[in-house]
Motif scaffolding. Structure first.
Motif, mmCIF file in Angstrom:
data_model
loop_
_atom_site.group_PDB
_atom_site.id
_atom_site.type_symbol
_atom_site.label_atom_id
_atom_site.label_comp_id
_atom_site.label_asym_id
_atom_site.label_seq_id
_atom_site.Cartn_x
_atom_site.Cartn_y
_atom_site.Cartn_z
ATOM 1 N N PHE A 129 0.818 -1.222 0.000
ATOM 2 C CA PHE A 129 0.000 0.000 0.000
ATOM 3 C C PHE A 129 0.853 1.274 0.000
ATOM 4 C CE2 PHE A 129 -0.223 -1.969 4.274
ATOM 5 C CZ PHE A 129 0.397 -0.997 5.062
ATOM 6 N N LEU A 130 1.932 1.275 -0.777
ATOM 7 C CA LEU A 130 2.779 2.460 -0.920
ATOM 8 C C LEU A 130 2.251 3.489 -1.921
ATOM 9 C CD1 LEU A 130 6.326 0.802 -0.815
ATOM 10 C CD2 LEU A 130 5.209 2.126 0.994
ATOM 11 N N PRO A 131 1.520 3.079 -2.982
ATOM 12 C CA PRO A 131 1.016 4.087 -3.929
ATOM 13 C C PRO A 131 0.047 5.070 -3.261
ATOM 14 C CG PRO A 131 0.883 1.897 -4.889
ATOM 15 C CD PRO A 131 1.216 1.720 -3.427
ATOM 16 N N ASN A 132 -0.195 6.198 -3.931
ATOM 17 C CA ASN A 132 -1.096 7.196 -3.344
ATOM 18 C C ASN A 132 -2.528 6.660 -3.259
ATOM 19 O OD1 ASN A 132 -2.791 8.069 -5.599
ATOM 20 N ND2 ASN A 132 -0.970 9.049 -6.429
ATOM 21 N N GLU A 133 -3.335 7.333 -2.464
ATOM 22 C CA GLU A 133 -4.684 6.856 -2.151
ATOM 23 C C GLU A 133 -5.562 6.693 -3.390
ATOM 24 O OE1 GLU A 133 -3.176 9.365 -0.510
ATOM 25 O OE2 GLU A 133 -2.997 8.607 1.546
ATOM 26 N N ASN A 134 -5.428 7.600 -4.359
ATOM 27 C CA ASN A 134 -6.261 7.490 -5.566
ATOM 28 C C ASN A 134 -5.972 6.204 -6.329
ATOM 29 O OD1 ASN A 134 -7.482 9.961 -5.067
ATOM 30 N ND2 ASN A 134 -6.017 11.112 -6.306
ATOM 31 N N ILE A 135 -4.704 5.867 -6.437
ATOM 32 C CA ILE A 135 -4.320 4.636 -7.125
ATOM 33 C C ILE A 135 -4.802 3.428 -6.336
ATOM 34 C CG2 ILE A 135 -2.339 3.196 -7.785
ATOM 35 C CD1 ILE A 135 -0.900 5.848 -8.516
ATOM 36 N N LEU A 136 -4.643 3.468 -5.026
ATOM 37 C CA LEU A 136 -5.099 2.358 -4.190
ATOM 38 C C LEU A 136 -6.606 2.155 -4.304
ATOM 39 C CD1 LEU A 136 -2.977 2.885 -0.940
ATOM 40 C CD2 LEU A 136 -2.620 1.173 -2.741
ATOM 41 N N GLU A 137 -7.371 3.234 -4.207
ATOM 42 C CA GLU A 137 -8.828 3.129 -4.301
ATOM 43 C C GLU A 137 -9.249 2.525 -5.636
ATOM 44 O OE1 GLU A 137 -10.675 6.885 -3.438
ATOM 45 O OE2 GLU A 137 -9.872 6.912 -1.399
ATOM 46 N N LYS A 138 -8.630 2.975 -6.711
ATOM 47 C CA LYS A 138 -8.957 2.444 -8.034
ATOM 48 C C LYS A 138 -8.626 0.949 -8.096
ATOM 49 C CE LYS A 138 -7.948 2.962 -12.938
ATOM 50 N NZ LYS A 138 -7.104 3.577 -13.953
ATOM 51 N N ALA A 139 -7.457 0.569 -7.602
ATOM 52 C CA ALA A 139 -7.050 -0.842 -7.613
ATOM 53 C C ALA A 139 -7.993 -1.688 -6.770
ATOM 54 C CB ALA A 139 -5.611 -0.977 -7.104
ATOM 55 N N TYR A 140 -8.384 -1.188 -5.601
ATOM 56 C CA TYR A 140 -9.247 -1.962 -4.712
ATOM 57 C C TYR A 140 -10.645 -2.122 -5.297
ATOM 58 C CZ TYR A 140 -5.434 -1.148 -1.411
ATOM 59 O OH TYR A 140 -4.201 -1.084 -0.801
ATOM 60 N N ARG A 141 -11.131 -1.100 -6.002
ATOM 61 C CA ARG A 141 -12.423 -1.237 -6.684
ATOM 62 C C ARG A 141 -12.331 -2.309 -7.779
ATOM 63 N NH1 ARG A 141 -12.556 4.418 -5.995
ATOM 64 N NH2 ARG A 141 -11.812 4.762 -8.119
ATOM 65 N N GLN A 142 -11.205 -2.323 -8.489
ATOM 66 C CA GLN A 142 -11.014 -3.340 -9.524
ATOM 67 C C GLN A 142 -10.935 -4.736 -8.905
ATOM 68 O OE1 GLN A 142 -7.616 -1.216 -11.453
ATOM 69 N NE2 GLN A 142 -8.726 -1.698 -13.333
ATOM 70 N N ILE A 143 -10.263 -4.864 -7.768
ATOM 71 C CA ILE A 143 -10.187 -6.154 -7.075
ATOM 72 C C ILE A 143 -11.581 -6.603 -6.669
ATOM 73 C CG2 ILE A 143 -9.417 -7.301 -4.952
ATOM 74 C CD1 ILE A 143 -6.801 -5.667 -5.205
ATOM 75 N N SER A 144 -12.398 -5.696 -6.179
ATOM 76 C CA SER A 144 -13.750 -6.033 -5.753
ATOM 77 C C SER A 144 -14.575 -6.582 -6.915
ATOM 78 C CB SER A 144 -14.429 -4.804 -5.158
ATOM 79 O OG SER A 144 -15.738 -5.113 -4.742
ATOM 80 N N ILE A 145 -14.565 -5.880 -8.030
ATOM 81 C CA ILE A 145 -15.320 -6.305 -9.209
ATOM 82 C C ILE A 145 -14.772 -7.640 -9.720
ATOM 83 C CG2 ILE A 145 -15.806 -5.751 -11.640
ATOM 84 C CD1 ILE A 145 -15.729 -2.731 -10.680
#
Length: 108
Positions: A74-90
């Motif tokens: 979880f080193l990337p900035n929050e925007n990148i993390l949020e986008k990645a986590y939404r993709q993981i969820s889907i």
């Protein structure tokens, strides 16, 4: 910054059905558990192929036999993390439907 990103990671991972995440202490990565996934290496390979989100399968880190995990940094900035986590969820929802439903029928 790292505390905020860690907390975001734990919160968003725990909101995904079929994924649970314990808050890591003193690390820059989390080790979420995959429920109802029989092969975490396959899950990770499919995640990378489908989304471009890169994580590492937990079976390489000495997890408890019979469990599935993945390691996420979880080193990337929050925007990148949020986008990645939404993709993981889907992705996770689609993965469970495509690959694990068949196993569910066999086990019942």
């Amino acid at each position: 910054k790292l505390t905020k990103r860690r907390d975001l990671t734990v919160q968003m991972m725990n909101q995904i059905p079929g994924i649970s995440c314990v808050k890591p202490e003193g690390a820059f990565y989390a080790f979420p558990k995959l429920e109802n996934v029989t092969n975490d290496a396959h899950w990770v390979a499919e995640l990378i192929k489908e989304t471009g989100v890169v994580v590492v399968h937990g079976s390489g880190f000495g997890q408890v036999p019979g469990t599935s995990h993945f390691r996420i940094v979880f080193l990337p900035n929050e925007n990148i993390l949020e986008k990645a986590y939404r993709q993981i969820s889907i992705f996770n929802e689609k993965y469970l439907e495509k690959f694990e439903k068949k196993n569910d029928l066999v086990n019942h």
